[in-house]
Design a protein around this motif. Structure first.
Motif, mmCIF file in Angstrom:
data_model
loop_
_atom_site.group_PDB
_atom_site.id
_atom_site.type_symbol
_atom_site.label_atom_id
_atom_site.label_comp_id
_atom_site.label_asym_id
_atom_site.label_seq_id
_atom_site.Cartn_x
_atom_site.Cartn_y
_atom_site.Cartn_z
ATOM 1 N N ALA A 80 -7.470 13.966 -4.314
ATOM 2 C CA ALA A 80 -8.829 13.717 -4.821
ATOM 3 C C ALA A 80 -9.162 12.225 -4.855
ATOM 4 O O ALA A 80 -9.781 11.731 -5.793
ATOM 5 C CB ALA A 80 -9.013 14.347 -6.196
ATOM 6 N N GLY A 81 -8.746 11.505 -3.822
ATOM 7 C CA GLY A 81 -9.074 10.094 -3.716
ATOM 8 C C GLY A 81 -8.267 9.197 -4.642
ATOM 9 O O GLY A 81 -8.489 7.999 -4.710
ATOM 10 N N LYS A 82 -7.270 9.761 -5.345
ATOM 11 C CA LYS A 82 -6.539 8.952 -6.329
ATOM 12 C C LYS A 82 -5.126 8.612 -5.876
ATOM 13 O O LYS A 82 -4.393 7.937 -6.593
ATOM 14 C CB LYS A 82 -6.476 9.708 -7.660
ATOM 15 N N GLY A 83 -4.718 9.087 -4.707
ATOM 16 C CA GLY A 83 -3.324 8.940 -4.309
ATOM 17 C C GLY A 83 -2.995 7.655 -3.569
ATOM 18 O O GLY A 83 -1.966 7.581 -2.913
ATOM 19 N N VAL A 84 -3.853 6.633 -3.675
ATOM 20 C CA VAL A 84 -3.608 5.389 -2.946
ATOM 21 C C VAL A 84 -3.471 4.230 -3.925
ATOM 22 O O VAL A 84 -4.340 4.012 -4.756
ATOM 23 C CB VAL A 84 -4.771 5.090 -1.978
ATOM 24 N N LEU A 85 -2.348 3.509 -3.829
ATOM 25 C CA LEU A 85 -2.173 2.309 -4.644
ATOM 26 C C LEU A 85 -2.153 1.093 -3.717
ATOM 27 O O LEU A 85 -1.396 1.067 -2.752
ATOM 28 C CB LEU A 85 -0.848 2.378 -5.429
ATOM 29 N N VAL A 86 -2.995 0.114 -4.003
ATOM 30 C CA VAL A 86 -2.971 -1.162 -3.279
ATOM 31 C C VAL A 86 -2.687 -2.218 -4.336
ATOM 32 O O VAL A 86 -3.451 -2.364 -5.287
ATOM 33 C CB VAL A 86 -4.331 -1.451 -2.606
ATOM 34 N N THR A 87 -1.565 -2.937 -4.202
ATOM 35 C CA THR A 87 -1.185 -3.881 -5.256
ATOM 36 C C THR A 87 -0.412 -5.061 -4.675
ATOM 37 O O THR A 87 0.262 -4.925 -3.653
ATOM 38 C CB THR A 87 -0.321 -3.166 -6.326
ATOM 39 N N ASP A 88 -0.500 -6.201 -5.363
ATOM 40 C CA ASP A 88 0.321 -7.355 -4.985
ATOM 41 C C ASP A 88 1.647 -7.360 -5.730
ATOM 42 O O ASP A 88 2.481 -8.231 -5.516
ATOM 43 C CB ASP A 88 -0.444 -8.660 -5.299
ATOM 44 N N ASP A 89 1.832 -6.411 -6.626
ATOM 45 C CA ASP A 89 2.992 -6.373 -7.511
ATOM 46 C C ASP A 89 4.060 -5.451 -6.909
ATOM 47 O O ASP A 89 3.918 -4.233 -6.896
ATOM 48 C CB ASP A 89 2.508 -5.861 -8.878
ATOM 49 N N ARG A 90 5.146 -6.081 -6.416
ATOM 50 C CA ARG A 90 6.183 -5.297 -5.730
ATOM 51 C C ARG A 90 6.786 -4.238 -6.658
ATOM 52 O O ARG A 90 7.035 -3.102 -6.244
ATOM 53 C CB ARG A 90 7.271 -6.249 -5.202
ATOM 54 N N GLY A 91 6.975 -4.615 -7.920
ATOM 55 C CA GLY A 91 7.562 -3.673 -8.890
ATOM 56 C C GLY A 91 6.680 -2.446 -9.064
ATOM 57 O O GLY A 91 7.171 -1.306 -9.140
ATOM 58 N N ALA B 207 4.605 -1.244 -6.883
ATOM 59 C CA ALA B 207 4.675 -0.441 -5.657
ATOM 60 C C ALA B 207 5.953 0.394 -5.652
ATOM 61 O O ALA B 207 5.930 1.593 -5.327
ATOM 62 C CB ALA B 207 4.610 -1.344 -4.430
ATOM 63 N N GLU B 208 7.073 -0.221 -6.063
ATOM 64 C CA GLU B 208 8.350 0.519 -6.110
ATOM 65 C C GLU B 208 8.264 1.668 -7.112
ATOM 66 O O GLU B 208 8.712 2.785 -6.837
ATOM 67 C CB GLU B 208 9.497 -0.433 -6.499
ATOM 68 N N ALA B 209 7.648 1.382 -8.252
ATOM 69 C CA ALA B 209 7.522 2.428 -9.285
ATOM 70 C C ALA B 209 6.667 3.579 -8.764
ATOM 71 O O ALA B 209 6.964 4.749 -9.017
ATOM 72 C CB ALA B 209 6.913 1.836 -10.553
ATOM 73 N N ALA B 210 5.599 3.240 -8.018
ATOM 74 C CA ALA B 210 4.726 4.299 -7.485
ATOM 75 C C ALA B 210 5.491 5.166 -6.487
ATOM 76 O O ALA B 210 5.371 6.398 -6.508
ATOM 77 C CB ALA B 210 3.491 3.688 -6.824
ATOM 78 N N VAL B 211 6.280 4.538 -5.627
ATOM 79 C CA VAL B 211 7.054 5.311 -4.641
ATOM 80 C C VAL B 211 7.947 6.308 -5.363
ATOM 81 O O VAL B 211 7.985 7.506 -5.028
ATOM 82 C CB VAL B 211 7.899 4.366 -3.752
ATOM 83 N N ALA B 212 8.645 5.833 -6.407
ATOM 84 C CA ALA B 212 9.564 6.705 -7.146
ATOM 85 C C ALA B 212 8.792 7.826 -7.841
ATOM 86 O O ALA B 212 9.203 8.997 -7.810
ATOM 87 C CB ALA B 212 10.349 5.878 -8.166
ATOM 88 N N VAL C 51 0.860 -1.185 0.000
ATOM 89 C CA VAL C 51 0.000 0.000 0.000
ATOM 90 C C VAL C 51 0.899 1.239 0.000
ATOM 91 O O VAL C 51 1.728 1.406 0.891
ATOM 92 C CB VAL C 51 -0.916 0.013 1.247
ATOM 93 N N VAL C 52 0.738 2.059 -1.025
ATOM 94 C CA VAL C 52 1.539 3.291 -1.161
ATOM 95 C C VAL C 52 0.576 4.466 -1.288
ATOM 96 O O VAL C 52 -0.352 4.420 -2.097
ATOM 97 C CB VAL C 52 2.440 3.229 -2.420
ATOM 98 N N LYS C 53 0.768 5.499 -0.447
ATOM 99 C CA LYS C 53 -0.154 6.637 -0.445
ATOM 100 C C LYS C 53 0.606 7.951 -0.554
ATOM 101 O O LYS C 53 1.685 8.080 0.017
ATOM 102 C CB LYS C 53 -0.961 6.684 0.864
ATOM 103 N N THR C 54 -0.018 8.919 -1.205
ATOM 104 C CA THR C 54 0.517 10.283 -1.133
ATOM 105 C C THR C 54 0.193 10.823 0.249
ATOM 106 O O THR C 54 -0.845 10.499 0.831
ATOM 107 C CB THR C 54 -0.147 11.209 -2.166
#
Ligand code: AMP
Ligand code: GLY
Length: 408
Positions: A135-146, A148-153, A127-130
Motif C-alpha cells: 500500500a505504498g508504505k514498503g519503501v524506505l529511503v534513508t541516509d542512515d545505514r543503521g 536501512a539495516e534495521a529495515a532489512v531485518a 533504498v530498501v523495498k518490500t
C-alpha cells in the motif's frame, strides 16, 4: 447507442476516470463511493458493459481482469501475469535488466546475511523495498545505514509487512526530479499520455513521511519537450517487447515512475494502473475520446492517438487528521459545492462516506482532490487553492506548495 463503461475502484482516481469517460459514455463505478454519481455495490463480475476499466492494483494482481475476460468481457487492465510488474518488485527489476531498461543497481534477497553484505557495499542514500504490495508504505529511503539495516531485518522477519516483505529489494539511491508517464498499451504497442509530477511527502518543502501522493500537476514546463518520447523509447517499448517474449499480452496502463538523474532518466518502478493523484490532472486535459482509446487498447489495437489540451491542471489532496500514519473518520465535510461553483475548479471524492443524516463525512486518509484548471500552472494552482480554501472539516490538512517546481 451510447457505450456503457464500468470502472472498478472507489477513490479519487476512479472519480476522475468516471468523469472523463462520462463525457462520451454512460459510466457505472463499483463499488465507488457516495461522492461519485453512478456508484453501485454490485461486483463487476455481475455487471454488463461494453468496457471494464480496473482502477486499483490489488484486483489486478489478484486476477480480476482474467476473471472478467473469461466471462467474455472487454477489459482495460492487465491480467495477473502482467500485473506482476507491480506485485513483485524483484520480478520487475529482473525484467528491466532483461529488457535493457535503465534502472537503479539492485539486489533481491530472502536471507539476512547476503542482504546485509550487499547493503554494506552501497553508498547513501540507501533504498530498501518490500518485494510485494505494501500500500505504498514498503519503501524506505534513508541516509542512515543503521536504519536501512534495521529495515532489512524487519522486512525479512515478516513482522513489518508479512509475506510482502520476506523478499527485499535493496537499491542504489537515485537523485533527481521524479516524473510519472502513463502509457496506454494494447498488447503490442503503446501511446503516451501527458507527463505529470506527484508530491509524495506529506509536508511542504517535501518534508515528513511518504504518502500515497499529496498533489500533482501537468504539464511540466521545465522538462525537455522530448521527455515523453524518451520514456517510450527507453522504457515502455522494450518492456512491452520483453513482456511479449514472455507470452504476456499486456492491455492496460504501464505507469512509468522515473527519476531524471544526471546520467539520464532511470526507471524507479512500474505500476500497472493509473497513478493517484496524477490521473486527476492528466485525464481532464484529454480532448479526444478516452473511452474510445481504452476500448481500442482493450481490444488489442489502438487506432486513434490521444489529443491533449495545452492548458495546465493542478490537484491538491485534502487529507484527514493523522494521515499518513492513520486517519480520523466521521468528520462532516463542508464547502464542496462552493468550491465546485468556482471557475475552473472541480472536486473529486476519495475517502468519503455518508452519515446517518446523509451528510458527506471523512472515511479515509486522502479524502478529497481539489482540481484547478487554467492557462498556466500558476493559474491552475491559484484556482485549486481558491477551491481548497472553501472546504473544511476538523483536522483537514493539505500542502500549500503543490506544483512549486513549475510556479513562477
Ligand atoms: P516506489 O514505491 O518504488 O515508487 O517508491 C516510493 C518512492 O520512494 C519513490 O516515489 C521515490 O520517491 C522513492 N524511491 C524509490 N526508489 C528509489 C531509488 N532507487 N532512489 C531514490 N528514491 C527512490
Ligand atoms: N501517485 C503514486 C501512485 O499512484 O502510486
Amino acid at each position: 447507442m451510447t457505450r456503457r463503461v464500468v470502472v472498478v475502484g472507489s477513490g479519487g482516481r476512479e472519480h476522475a476516470l468516471a468523469d472523463v469517460l462520462g463525457r462520451t459514455s454512460d459510466v457505472i463505478v463499483t463499488p465507488g463511493n457516495p461522492g461519485i454519481s453512478g456508484s453501485v455495490s454490485t461486483p463487476a463480475t455481475e455487471l454488463d458493459a461494453d468496457l471494464f476499466v480496473i482502477g486499483p492494483e490489488v484486483p489486478l494482481v489478484d486476477g480480476l481482469a482474467d476473471e472478467l475476460r473469461a466471462q467474455g468481457k472487454l477489459v482495460f487492465g492487465p491480467g495477473a501475469d502482467g500485473a506482476r510488474l507491480e506485485g513483485s518488485k524483484a520480478w520487475m527489476k529482473e525484467l528491466f535488466v532483461a529488457a535493457g531498461v535503465p534502472t537503479a543497481d539492485h539486489g533481491a534477497f530472502t536471507e539476512l546475511e547476503p542482504a546485509l553484505a550487499f547493503l554494506s557495499t552501497m553508498e547513501p542514500p540507501f533504498v530498501v523495498k518490500t518485494d510485494g504490495l505494501a500500500a505504498g508504505k514498503g519503501v524506505l529511503v534513508t541516509d542512515d545505514r543503521g536504519a536501512a539495516e534495521a529495515a532489512v531485518a524487519e522486512y525479512l522477519s515478516g513482522t513489518a509487512f508479512g509475506d510482502a516483505g520476506t523478499t527485499v529489494v535493496i537499491e542504489e539511491g537515485l537523485v533527481g526530479p521524479e516524473v510519472s508517464v502513463f502509457a496506454i498499451c494494447d498488447g503490442n504497442s503503446a501511446v503516451a499520455l501527458a507527463a505529470a509530477q506527484d508530491h509524495k511527502r506529506v509536508g511542504d518543502g517535501d518534508s515528513g513521511p511518504n504518502t500515497g501522493g499529496m498533489g500533482a500537476y501537468t504539464p511540466l514546463p521545465w522538462a525537455d519537450d522530448g521527455l515523453v518520447d524518451t520514456v517510450m523509447q527507453l522504457a515502455i517499448e522494450p518492456t512491452l517487447a520483453e513482456l511479449g517474449r514472455r507470452g504476456i499480452d499486456y492491455r492496460g496502463v504501464l505507469y512509468a515512475g522515473l527519476m531524471l538523474t544526471e546520467s539520464g532518466p532511470k526507471m524507479l518502478e512500474y505500476n500497472v494502473r493509473f497513478g493517484d493523484p496524477e490521473t486527476q490532472v492528466v485525464l481532464p486535459r484529454i480532448e479526444s475520446d478516452l473511452a474510445q482509446l481504452l476500448t481500442e487498447a482493450a481490444a488489442g489495437k489502438i487506432e486513434h492517438q490521444p489529443v491533449f489540451a495545452s492548458d495546465a491542471v493542478v490537484v491538491v489532496v485534502c487529507a484527514s487528521e493523522w494521515y499518513p500514519a492513520s486517519s480520523r473518520t466521521g468528520d462532516v465535510i463542508d464547502g464542496i459545492d462552493d468550491a465546485r461553483a468556482l471557475d475552473g475548479v472541480s472536486v473529486y471524492c476519495a475517502g468519503v462516506e455518508k452519515d446517518d443524516h446523509e451528510q458527506l463525512v471523512t472515511a479515509g486518509g486522502r479524502v478529497l482532490n481539489v482540481v484547478g484548471r487554467g492557462a498556466t500552472v500558476d493559474e491552475a494552482a491559484a484556482r485549486a487553492y481558491a477551491g481548497v480554501d472553501l472546504i473544511s472539516w476538523p483536522g483537514m490538512h493539505h500542502r500549500r506548495d503543490i506544483a512549486w517546481q513549475a510556479r513562477t
